[in-house]
Write an enzyme that holds these catalytic residues in place. Structure first.
Site, PDB file in Angstrom:
ATOM      1  N   ASP A  94     -11.553   2.065   3.706  1.00 44.29           N
ATOM      2  CA  ASP A  94     -11.821   0.626   3.610  1.00 44.29           C
ATOM      3  C   ASP A  94     -13.314   0.351   3.447  1.00 44.29           C
ATOM      4  O   ASP A  94     -13.703  -0.762   3.092  1.00 44.29           O
ATOM      5  CB  ASP A  94     -11.374  -0.068   4.913  1.00 44.29           C
ATOM      6  CG  ASP A  94      -9.979  -0.657   4.829  1.00 44.29           C
ATOM      7  OD1 ASP A  94      -9.616  -1.143   3.747  1.00 44.29           O
ATOM      8  OD2 ASP A  94      -9.278  -0.648   5.852  1.00 44.29           O
ATOM      9  N   LYS A 132       0.846  -1.204   0.000  1.00 44.14           N
ATOM     10  CA  LYS A 132       0.000   0.000   0.000  1.00 44.14           C
ATOM     11  C   LYS A 132       0.882   1.256   0.000  1.00 44.14           C
ATOM     12  O   LYS A 132       0.617   2.211  -0.720  1.00 44.14           O
ATOM     13  CB  LYS A 132      -0.944  -0.026   1.204  1.00 44.14           C
ATOM     14  CG  LYS A 132      -2.027  -1.100   1.066  1.00 44.14           C
ATOM     15  CD  LYS A 132      -2.819  -1.378   2.334  1.00 44.14           C
ATOM     16  CE  LYS A 132      -3.760  -2.560   2.104  1.00 44.14           C
ATOM     17  NZ  LYS A 132      -4.527  -2.960   3.287  1.00 44.14           N
ATOM     18  N   GLN A 183      -5.050  -1.695   9.460  1.00 41.31           N
ATOM     19  CA  GLN A 183      -4.877  -3.033   8.883  1.00 41.31           C
ATOM     20  C   GLN A 183      -5.447  -4.090   9.824  1.00 41.31           C
ATOM     21  O   GLN A 183      -5.148  -4.096  11.018  1.00 41.31           O
ATOM     22  CB  GLN A 183      -3.376  -3.281   8.601  1.00 41.31           C
ATOM     23  CG  GLN A 183      -3.076  -4.552   7.848  1.00 41.31           C
ATOM     24  CD  GLN A 183      -3.598  -4.548   6.408  1.00 41.31           C
ATOM     25  OE1 GLN A 183      -3.714  -3.516   5.763  1.00 41.31           O
ATOM     26  NE2 GLN A 183      -3.943  -5.719   5.908  1.00 41.31           N
TER      27      GLN A 183
HETATM   28  N1  GUN Z   1      -6.877  -7.192   5.994  1.00 41.56           N
HETATM   29  C1  GUN Z   1      -7.108  -7.966   4.903  1.00 41.56           C
HETATM   30  N2  GUN Z   1      -7.662  -7.213   3.924  1.00 41.56           N
HETATM   31  C2  GUN Z   1      -7.780  -5.967   4.403  1.00 41.56           C
HETATM   32  C3  GUN Z   1      -8.278  -4.748   3.853  1.00 41.56           C
HETATM   33  O1  GUN Z   1      -8.753  -4.666   2.711  1.00 41.56           O
HETATM   34  N3  GUN Z   1      -8.207  -3.673   4.673  1.00 41.56           N
HETATM   35  C4  GUN Z   1      -7.732  -3.729   5.926  1.00 41.56           C
HETATM   36  N4  GUN Z   1      -7.729  -2.603   6.663  1.00 41.56           N
HETATM   37  N5  GUN Z   1      -7.259  -4.838   6.472  1.00 41.56           N
HETATM   38  C5  GUN Z   1      -7.300  -5.946   5.708  1.00 41.56           C
END
Ligand code: GUN
Length: 282
Positions: free
Chosen positions: A119, A52, A96
């Site tokens: 998200d 990211k 996350q």
């Molecule tokens: N953990 C696995 N996929 C994601 C996601 O798309 N966003 C976040 N914040 N955590 C994750």
């Protein structure tokens, strides 16, 4: 042989367009900013957060990663979120997941300003999504919808099966397919007669996180298979939930792993950050 739905190429196209859009925003003094909060040392989470950060760098999005130890107190995370909610340089906030067990995940998600929730995990944004009034969409299901659109795959009137009922993928995926006019069945670990249900699918989205779950005898010829699973096999190679080699011989179209949904998730996060930055100044 099935048509390969290439998420790598599509994600590059989307990111290139975003890069142009970001340059234009900067001329208007809007500098999109994303804050990522990583708690603990889950190896997969570390890799995702690294990807990211890299995407932000490539696109010219200002990014800040906050790495907290695995014993971080809930209060510490809540205070960090409060300061990020108030930070004018930050338009998107992502915590996350998963979080360490002692942290109340729901409480943390609800502490994010819904306008900065890139998200789309906050109940306010999930609610808007459910009633068909979503302004931002959860990254992985949004990536799946983009793939279906790019390859002109009709959704309305189709029988879709989603395997997995997580808040991150399964549930919002089902809602988005339903809003697009599919008849949706959601299967999960307690589902009985899984094979029979999957055999009914014209569009199959597997987000179970179980390598080899979807075998060739479970799919109808011509089915569109979207493999959201990201698993490591015994040799350490990335594999999805689907037996790609055999299923791709009968499916109409299929996403590979890697190079399918994975890169689309990041592209959608970048898009959501740009959308959040523009909306905040509206
Ligand atoms: N953990 C696995 N996929 C994601 C996601 O798309 N966003 C976040 N914040 N955590 C994750």
């Amino acid at each position: 042989m099935a048509r390969i739905l290439d998420g790598k190429i599509l994600s590059e196209k989307i990111k290139n367009n975003l890069q142009i859009e970001i340059k234009e925003l900067k001329k208007k003094n809007i500098f999109p900013g994303l804050a990522v909060v990583l708690v603990g040392d889950d190896p997969a989470s570390k890799i995702y957060v690294g990807s990211k950060e890299k995407a932000c760098r490539e696109l010219g999005i200002h990014s800040k990663v906050f790495r907290l130890g695995k014993d971080a107190a809930e209060k510490e995370i809540l205070e960090l979120l409060e300061s990020l909610n108030a930070d004018k340089e930050i338009h998107g906030i992502l915590v996350q997941l998963p979080l360490p067990k002692h942290i109340d995940e729901k409480k943390i998600i609800e502490a994010i300003d819904p306008k900065k929730d890139v998200d789309c995990f906050h109940p306010e944004n999930v609610g808007r999504l459910m009633v068909g009034n979503g302004q931002i969409f959860p990254c992985t299901p949004a990536g799946v919808m983009e793939i279906l659109k790019e390859y002109n795959i009709e959704i309305a009137g189709k029988d879709a099966v989603v395997v997995g009922k997580s808040n991150i993928v399964g549930k919002p995926m089902a809602a988005m397919l339903l809003n697009a006019g599919a008849t949706v069945t959601v299967c999960h670990s307690k589902t009985t007669n899984l094979k029979e249900k999957i055999l009914g699918a014209e569009i199959l989205v597997s987000a179970a996180g179980k390598p080899g779950l979807i075998t060739v005898d479970m799919v109808k010829p011509g089915v569109v298979v979207i493999d959201v699973g990201i698993n490591r096999n015994a040799e350490g190679r990335l594999t999805g939930d689907v037996d790609f080699e055999k299923v791709s011989r009968v499916a109409g179209a299929i996403t590979p792993v890697p190079g399918g949904v994975g890169p689309m998730t990041i592209a959608m996060l970048m898009k959501n950050t740009v959308v959040a930055a523009t909306r905040i100044y509206e």
